[in-house]
Structures are given as structure tokens and as C-alpha cells.
Design a protein around this motif. Structure first.
Motif, PDB file in Angstrom:
ATOM      1  N   TRP A 111       0.838  -1.197   0.000  1.00  0.00           N
ATOM      2  CA  TRP A 111       0.000   0.000   0.000  1.00  0.00           C
ATOM      3  C   TRP A 111       0.872   1.247   0.000  1.00  0.00           C
ATOM      4  CZ3 TRP A 111       0.738   2.985   4.430  1.00  0.00           C
ATOM      5  CH2 TRP A 111       1.251   2.328   5.553  1.00  0.00           C
ATOM      6  N   SER A 112       0.267   2.356  -0.380  1.00  0.00           N
ATOM      7  CA  SER A 112       0.947   3.655  -0.391  1.00  0.00           C
ATOM      8  C   SER A 112       0.151   4.636   0.458  1.00  0.00           C
ATOM      9  CB  SER A 112       1.059   4.195  -1.820  1.00  0.00           C
ATOM     10  OG  SER A 112       1.438   5.568  -1.802  1.00  0.00           O
ATOM     11  N   GLU A 113       0.842   5.407   1.276  1.00  0.00           N
ATOM     12  CA  GLU A 113       0.152   6.364   2.128  1.00  0.00           C
ATOM     13  C   GLU A 113      -0.610   7.419   1.315  1.00  0.00           C
ATOM     14  OE1 GLU A 113       3.066   8.354   4.535  1.00  0.00           O
ATOM     15  OE2 GLU A 113       3.979   9.404   2.854  1.00  0.00           O
ATOM     16  N   ARG A 114      -0.217   7.647   0.087  1.00  0.00           N
ATOM     17  CA  ARG A 114      -0.850   8.682  -0.743  1.00  0.00           C
ATOM     18  C   ARG A 114      -2.154   8.229  -1.390  1.00  0.00           C
ATOM     19  NH1 ARG A 114       4.199  11.628  -3.929  1.00  0.00           N
ATOM     20  NH2 ARG A 114       5.367  12.208  -2.038  1.00  0.00           N
ATOM     21  N   THR A 115      -2.381   6.922  -1.431  1.00  0.00           N
ATOM     22  CA  THR A 115      -3.581   6.413  -2.104  1.00  0.00           C
ATOM     23  C   THR A 115      -4.437   5.505  -1.228  1.00  0.00           C
ATOM     24  OG1 THR A 115      -2.331   4.533  -2.988  1.00  0.00           O
ATOM     25  CG2 THR A 115      -2.459   6.527  -4.357  1.00  0.00           C
ATOM     26  N   LEU A 116      -3.961   5.134  -0.054  1.00  0.00           N
ATOM     27  CA  LEU A 116      -4.674   4.162   0.783  1.00  0.00           C
ATOM     28  C   LEU A 116      -6.030   4.712   1.231  1.00  0.00           C
ATOM     29  CD1 LEU A 116      -4.464   1.374   2.174  1.00  0.00           C
ATOM     30  CD2 LEU A 116      -3.590   2.577   4.186  1.00  0.00           C
ATOM     31  N   THR A 117      -7.054   3.892   1.138  1.00  0.00           N
ATOM     32  CA  THR A 117      -8.389   4.221   1.627  1.00  0.00           C
ATOM     33  C   THR A 117      -8.945   3.041   2.409  1.00  0.00           C
ATOM     34  OG1 THR A 117      -9.561   3.329  -0.301  1.00  0.00           O
ATOM     35  CG2 THR A 117      -8.782   5.627  -0.447  1.00  0.00           C
ATOM     36  N   TYR A 118     -10.088   3.271   3.040  1.00  0.00           N
ATOM     37  CA  TYR A 118     -10.724   2.178   3.782  1.00  0.00           C
ATOM     38  C   TYR A 118     -11.071   1.024   2.848  1.00  0.00           C
ATOM     39  CZ  TYR A 118     -13.774  -0.166   7.135  1.00  0.00           C
ATOM     40  OH  TYR A 118     -14.352  -1.093   7.988  1.00  0.00           O
ATOM     41  N   ALA A 119     -11.473   1.369   1.613  1.00  0.00           N
ATOM     42  CA  ALA A 119     -11.870   0.332   0.658  1.00  0.00           C
ATOM     43  C   ALA A 119     -10.693  -0.491   0.168  1.00  0.00           C
ATOM     44  CB  ALA A 119     -12.589   0.968  -0.535  1.00  0.00           C
ATOM     45  N   THR A 120      -9.474   0.081   0.210  1.00  0.00           N
ATOM     46  CA  THR A 120      -8.289  -0.622  -0.310  1.00  0.00           C
ATOM     47  C   THR A 120      -7.321  -1.023   0.793  1.00  0.00           C
ATOM     48  OG1 THR A 120      -7.075   1.464  -0.672  1.00  0.00           O
ATOM     49  CG2 THR A 120      -8.477   0.658  -2.479  1.00  0.00           C
ATOM     50  N   ARG A 121      -7.766  -0.979   2.044  1.00  0.00           N
ATOM     51  CA  ARG A 121      -6.870  -1.245   3.175  1.00  0.00           C
ATOM     52  C   ARG A 121      -6.295  -2.651   3.097  1.00  0.00           C
ATOM     53  NH1 ARG A 121     -12.035  -2.073   4.759  1.00  0.00           N
ATOM     54  NH2 ARG A 121     -12.493  -3.748   6.273  1.00  0.00           N
ATOM     55  N   PRO A 122      -5.070  -2.869   3.542  1.00  0.00           N
ATOM     56  CA  PRO A 122      -4.444  -4.193   3.472  1.00  0.00           C
ATOM     57  C   PRO A 122      -5.003  -5.127   4.536  1.00  0.00           C
ATOM     58  CG  PRO A 122      -3.007  -2.688   4.617  1.00  0.00           C
ATOM     59  CD  PRO A 122      -4.164  -1.864   4.125  1.00  0.00           C
ATOM     60  N   PRO A 123      -4.829  -6.414   4.364  1.00  0.00           N
ATOM     61  CA  PRO A 123      -5.303  -7.361   5.382  1.00  0.00           C
ATOM     62  C   PRO A 123      -4.420  -7.330   6.623  1.00  0.00           C
ATOM     63  CG  PRO A 123      -4.087  -8.524   3.686  1.00  0.00           C
ATOM     64  CD  PRO A 123      -4.204  -7.095   3.216  1.00  0.00           C
ATOM     65  N   SER A 124      -5.026  -7.657   7.770  1.00  0.00           N
ATOM     66  CA  SER A 124      -4.238  -7.844   8.995  1.00  0.00           C
ATOM     67  C   SER A 124      -3.695  -9.262   9.007  1.00  0.00           C
ATOM     68  CB  SER A 124      -5.096  -7.589  10.225  1.00  0.00           C
ATOM     69  OG  SER A 124      -5.507  -6.241  10.274  1.00  0.00           O
ATOM     70  N   ILE A 125      -2.538  -9.423   9.647  1.00  0.00           N
ATOM     71  CA  ILE A 125      -1.847 -10.709   9.650  1.00  0.00           C
ATOM     72  C   ILE A 125      -1.693 -11.176  11.092  1.00  0.00           C
ATOM     73  CG2 ILE A 125       0.272 -11.920   9.030  1.00  0.00           C
ATOM     74  CD1 ILE A 125       0.717  -9.721   6.907  1.00  0.00           C
ATOM     75  N   GLY A 126      -2.276 -12.310  11.432  1.00  0.00           N
ATOM     76  CA  GLY A 126      -2.093 -12.878  12.756  1.00  0.00           C
ATOM     77  C   GLY A 126      -2.890 -12.152  13.824  1.00  0.00           C
ATOM     78  N   GLY A 127      -2.684 -12.602  15.074  1.00  0.00           N
ATOM     79  CA  GLY A 127      -3.396 -12.032  16.207  1.00  0.00           C
ATOM     80  C   GLY A 127      -2.799 -10.727  16.672  1.00  0.00           C
ATOM     81  N   PRO A 128      -3.472 -10.041  17.587  1.00  0.00           N
ATOM     82  CA  PRO A 128      -2.967  -8.762  18.090  1.00  0.00           C
ATOM     83  C   PRO A 128      -1.734  -8.939  18.968  1.00  0.00           C
ATOM     84  CG  PRO A 128      -4.926  -9.433  19.303  1.00  0.00           C
ATOM     85  CD  PRO A 128      -4.768 -10.409  18.173  1.00  0.00           C
ATOM     86  N   PHE A 129      -0.874  -7.918  18.959  1.00  0.00           N
ATOM     87  CA  PHE A 129       0.327  -7.921  19.804  1.00  0.00           C
ATOM     88  C   PHE A 129       0.019  -7.417  21.202  1.00  0.00           C
ATOM     89  CE2 PHE A 129       1.983  -7.210  15.453  1.00  0.00           C
ATOM     90  CZ  PHE A 129       2.611  -8.422  15.305  1.00  0.00           C
ATOM     91  N   GLY A 130      -0.938  -6.527  21.297  1.00  0.00           N
ATOM     92  CA  GLY A 130      -1.259  -5.928  22.583  1.00  0.00           C
ATOM     93  C   GLY A 130      -2.051  -4.664  22.370  1.00  0.00           C
ATOM     94  N   SER A 131      -2.536  -4.101  23.467  1.00  0.00           N
ATOM     95  CA  SER A 131      -3.376  -2.912  23.393  1.00  0.00           C
ATOM     96  C   SER A 131      -2.840  -1.819  24.291  1.00  0.00           C
ATOM     97  CB  SER A 131      -4.811  -3.255  23.805  1.00  0.00           C
ATOM     98  OG  SER A 131      -5.361  -4.224  22.938  1.00  0.00           O
ATOM     99  N   ILE A 132      -3.149  -0.589  23.923  1.00  0.00           N
ATOM    100  CA  ILE A 132      -2.845   0.577  24.749  1.00  0.00           C
ATOM    101  C   ILE A 132      -4.135   0.973  25.446  1.00  0.00           C
ATOM    102  CG2 ILE A 132      -2.025   2.958  24.753  1.00  0.00           C
ATOM    103  CD1 ILE A 132      -0.621   2.359  22.091  1.00  0.00           C
ATOM    104  N   GLY A 133      -4.086   1.172  26.741  1.00  0.00           N
ATOM    105  CA  GLY A 133      -5.267   1.560  27.500  1.00  0.00           C
ATOM    106  C   GLY A 133      -5.563   3.042  27.356  1.00  0.00           C
ATOM    107  N   THR A 134      -5.917   3.672  28.466  1.00  0.00           N
ATOM    108  CA  THR A 134      -6.235   5.096  28.444  1.00  0.00           C
ATOM    109  C   THR A 134      -5.018   5.918  28.021  1.00  0.00           C
ATOM    110  OG1 THR A 134      -7.852   4.789  30.207  1.00  0.00           O
ATOM    111  CG2 THR A 134      -7.068   7.033  29.827  1.00  0.00           C
ATOM    112  N   VAL A 135      -5.241   6.877  27.122  1.00  0.00           N
ATOM    113  CA  VAL A 135      -4.151   7.728  26.657  1.00  0.00           C
ATOM    114  C   VAL A 135      -4.493   9.189  26.908  1.00  0.00           C
ATOM    115  CG1 VAL A 135      -3.366   6.097  24.902  1.00  0.00           C
ATOM    116  CG2 VAL A 135      -5.078   7.795  24.293  1.00  0.00           C
ATOM    117  N   ARG A 136      -3.437   9.990  27.108  1.00  0.00           N
ATOM    118  CA  ARG A 136      -3.590  11.411  27.401  1.00  0.00           C
ATOM    119  C   ARG A 136      -2.748  12.232  26.436  1.00  0.00           C
ATOM    120  NH1 ARG A 136      -6.168  11.934  32.284  1.00  0.00           N
ATOM    121  NH2 ARG A 136      -6.273  10.020  33.525  1.00  0.00           N
ATOM    122  N   SER A 137      -3.088  13.508  26.295  1.00  0.00           N
ATOM    123  CA  SER A 137      -2.382  14.394  25.382  1.00  0.00           C
ATOM    124  C   SER A 137      -0.904  14.489  25.726  1.00  0.00           C
ATOM    125  CB  SER A 137      -2.993  15.799  25.430  1.00  0.00           C
ATOM    126  OG  SER A 137      -4.274  15.819  24.868  1.00  0.00           O
TER     127      SER A 137
END
Length: 453
Positions: A111-137
Motif C-alpha cells: 500500500w501507499s500512504e498517498r492512495t490508501l483508503t478504507y476500501a483498499t486497506r491491506p489485510p491484517s496478519i495474525g493475532g494482536p500484539f497488545g493494546s494501549i489503555g487510556t491515553v492522554r495528550s
């Protein structure tokens, strides 16, 4: 044969042994390389054919679904990968804080950052690595993505969230706060001689524990959880606030009890949570590691029959120290005898005296939500470079910090009340080093070395 001649012969024999393969190879040093994204952008289900690269933001959230994509070109690695961390900086946005910073997965790289859209998004590979909880500025956050980085080449990540309250991160166009992929290579340390110390950890309304847990996640070693593990010691707080943060390291944790842990009767949920590692009804115990004797005490004195001379715990401590006459001894308990923060406890002086009499090197406390380091001193607070105990106050594990020091104490060498972090102690036979590790984005640190009596 003179001593100098003998040394020369021994050196020559060692060299020959090495050439013949008799000496083991030296372990590769661990090094880190930081990579910035070669591409990054986000997509939105509300505008499936729109490219958002010009916004210079990375957004995650649901309703609509917004997914951020980052791509890195990993080069110049010559040793095996031992760790990889994805670092992201939250923008200064009016909608922060957000309760969910997102979950990372590996993504396809076509994919290219200049043309990527929701309709052309790439597939995810494998399970999640982890999550970030509450975030602040204006705050950095990290995710462990070691499983995705196997060597040189392209690597891409997708960051998404199921929470409609989205998070906004800086993109690569923000050079100061651009995302980073930090890759470690070489032989990682085993952590057998490392203690990671931090107290006053989990306040359910703040994100400090999640930030300090990121430090512990990347550092091998025994975790010394220094008391006040939750707001009031309930089972719900342990399950919902402590367990998702420092509870990740339960299998390598040595817990210490604080006064907040006893706000629930007899600290029963905390005893139950840790099981046999925390002796029922007592909460004081000892163990040996890296040639050191390490003692954990319970300074909630009224809950364990007192801390005075002749009390059950003080008698146990003296007997334990006599039974373990190692050169290097360290003790950890919650309430400090010395502090510039105004919350010192004279009740623990008999325990400090017993440690001093046995020649202990270090005492580590919490209770004050600050960091402070003292020069070696005796139980009366008199400087004693030859036999004194060096005290650290490390109440920087996650609860709201106390920035002021209203009662400057004698022999205080360094103090800081504005930085969450963890004290890393590296133990060696006859010596030790210390280093205060701040959370991502903070700059305060403290380090040094000491020798055993």
C-alpha cells in the motif's frame, strides 16, 4: 618465580586456551536501532474512498471505524532481533484522554500512504500484539511488537480500536513526535541479577501504572511491587486496575504490602491474589538472589503485632539475618524511616536498626509518591559512609505524584516528584548499580554504583 612472572605465564595459558576453543565465546552485546516510518496514514469507514494522508494525523476509533497504518523499512541489522517496540505520541487534542488507545496487528505492506483508503486497506496478519489503555495528550505510549520483527525488510502495523472515543497520534510529518520502531539485537540479559522496584502503583483513575508497566515489560528481572498496589485493596481493583498493568508480571513479582492494601480487611484480597509467595497473615519473608540476601518486611505494624524491638517481626528479622550472613543484604518495605516528603515513619526504626546491625546495604521504600535517594546513614540519620544503609524512596509506580518536598532531610542526595518510573538495581557479588528508569517521554533519571560492606 616472581608474582609478575606468574601472572605472565597465566595470561599466556589463557590466550592459548582461547585459541584452542577452550574459552567460551563472549556474549553479543545488546544494541538498539530506532527506525522512523517510511509511510503512515489512516482510513475511515465513513469515507471509504477518501485518502486522509494530508491530515498528518494517525487516528483510531469506532463509530466510524478508523484504522491507522504504519510501515517501516528495517535495515542494517546484523544480529538476531531480541526485542521490538512500537512507540506512539498522542497529539495535543481537546478530546484526549481516550479510554482506549488501540490494538496493534501486523499488516500487509502492499500500500501507499498517498492512495490508501478504507476500501483498499491491506489485510491484517495474525493475532494482536497488545493494546494501549487510556491515553492522554502529549504523552508517549509503547507496544511490544517483537513477534513481528524477525530481521531486515518491510514491516507494517495496523492500529485499531473498538471504542468510539478515538485516539489521535502524531504522524511521521511531526519530526519531533514521529512514531518509532525501536529494535534491539544481540543477546538479551537474563535478568537473574536485576530487581525492578516501584511502589504506589495502581490508581484506577490514572494511567501511571500502565506507563510504568511498559518499562517492566521490556526489562528482564524480578519485580519488587512496593506496596499500595491498588487504591483500597479490593478484589475488583486487583482484577481491573492492577492485573492489566503490573499483574502481567505476576509470575516474577515479589509483593510488598502498603497501607492502602489494608483498607480492605486484613488485606485478604491481596494475600489471595499472590498466593503462597506472600505468607498468609504476615507478609514478611526473604529470599536469595545473585549472591544477595533480600528481605521483604511488612511495615503495617499494627496489622502484624508491631515493629518494635522484641515484636514477632523484629525477632524474625534478626534471626533471618543471622541465618544468612551474606556480604550483601537488601531490604524492601513500604514506609520510609527517612524522607523529605513529610511522611516518614519512626515506627520502622527498630527494623532499620536490625538491618544496620547486620551490615545491610540498601533499604527501598515507597509511601511517598516521589523518588528520593539518600547517602548511607545510620538509624539516627547520621551520615555513615563506612557502615550506613543507603535508602531509596520509589513511590513512582503510578499513583498521582507529590511534587513538593516540605521537610528537607539530612543526607538526601537526589529527589524528584514529577516523574513516574522504576528503580533498576543490578546486583553483583560485592557491589551494585542503580538506575532510575523514567516512563516514555520523561527525562529525569538517576544512576550510580555502590559496594557492599
Amino acid at each position: 618465580m616472581s608474582r609478575r612472572a606468574l601472572h605472565s605465564v597465566l595470561a599466556a595459558l589463557a590466550l592459548v586456551a582461547g585459541l584452542l576453543g577452550g574459552a567460551p565465546p563472549a556474549a553479543a552485546a545488546t544494541t538498539t536501532v530506532t527506525f522512523l516510518p517510511s509511510q503512515d496514514t489512516y482510513v475511515s469507514s465513513s469515507s471509504p474512498n477518501t485518502n486522509f494522508n494530508s491530515t498528518n494525523s494517525l487516528v483510531v476509533g469506532a463509530a466510524p471505524t478508523r484504522i491507522s497504518y504504519l510501515q517501516f523499512t528495517v535495515t542494517r541489522l546484523t544480529d538476531p532481533v531480541s526485542s521490538a517496540r512500537l512507540r506512539l505520541h498522542v497529539q495535543n487534542t481537546p478530546n484526549a484522554p481516550s479510554p482506549a488507545g488501540g490494538t496493534a496487528q501486523q499488516a500487509g505492506t502492499d500500500w501507499s500512504e498517498r492512495t490508501l483508503t478504507y476500501a483498499t486497506r491491506p489485510p491484517s496478519i495474525g493475532g494482536p500484539f497488545g493494546s494501549i489503555g487510556t491515553v492522554r495528550s502529549n504523552t508517549w505510549y509503547e507496544l511490544d511488537v517483537t513477534a513481528a520483527v524477525t530481521g531486515n525488510g518491510l514491516i507494517a502495523f495496523a492500529l485499531s480500536s473498538t471504542n468510539p472515543d478515538g485516539a489521535f497520534y502524531d504522524s511521521r510529518e511531526s519530526t519531533t513526535f514521529a512514531p518509532q520502531l525501536i529494535v534491539g539485537t544481540g543477546t538479551p540479559p537474563t535478568g537473574n541479577n536485576v530487581l525492578l522496584n516501584g511502589g504506589d502503583i495502581s490508581a484506577c483513575s490514572t494511567t501511571g501504572a500502565a506507563q510504568t508497566a511498559q518499562i517492566v515489560a521490556r526489562e528482564p528481572g524480578t519485580v519488587m511491587a512496593g506496596g499500595d498496589l491498588t487504591d483500597s485493596g479490593t478484589a475488583d481493583q486487583l482484577a481491573n486496575c492492577y492485573d492489566p498493568t503490573w499483574g502481567q508480571f505476576k509470575d516474577r513479582t515479589k509483593p510488598i504490602l502498603g497501607n492502602h492494601d489494608y483498607l480492605t480487611a486484613n488485606a485478604k484480597p491481596t494475600f489471595d491474589y499472590f498466593g503462597p509467595v506472600l505468607p498468609p497473615g504476615k507478609g514478611y519473608y526473604s529470599f536469595d538472589q545473585a549472591g544477595w540476601h533480600i528481605v521483604v518486611l511488612n511495615t503495617n505494624c499494627s496489622k502484624v503485632g508491631g515493629c518494635q524491638a522484641g515484636s514477632a517481626q523484629e525477632r524474625w528479622l534478626r534471626a533471618d539475618l543471622a541465618a544468612h550472613p551474606t556480604r550483601c543484604t537488601l531490604a524492601q518495605y513500604h514506609h520510609p524511616l527517612f524522607s523529605s516528603g513529610g511522611r516518614e515513619s519512626s515506627n520502622v526504626r527498630p527494623l532499620f536498626q536490625a538491618l544496620y546491625d547486620a551490615g545491610a546495604e540498601i533499604v527501598i521504600n515507597g509511601h511517598n509518591h516521589q523518588y528520593e535517594r539518600f547517602a548511607p546513614q545510620d538509624p539516627s540519620g547520621v551520615a555513615d559512609p563506612a557502615r550506613g544503609i543507603r535508602e531509596f524512596v520509589v513511590g513512582t509506580g503510578g499513583r498521582s505524584l507529590q511534587s513538593s518536598f516540605p521537610e528537607p532531610a539530612a543526607n538526601s542526595e537526589v529527589k524528584n516528584g514529577r516523574t513516574f518510573g522504576v528503580l533498576k538495581l543490578t546486583l553483583s557479588p560485592g557491589s551494585y548499580t542503580w538506575q532510575f528508569l523514567p516512563v516514555v517521554g520523561a527525562t529525569f533519571t538517576d544512576s550510580g554504583t555502590g559496594t557492599c560492606h
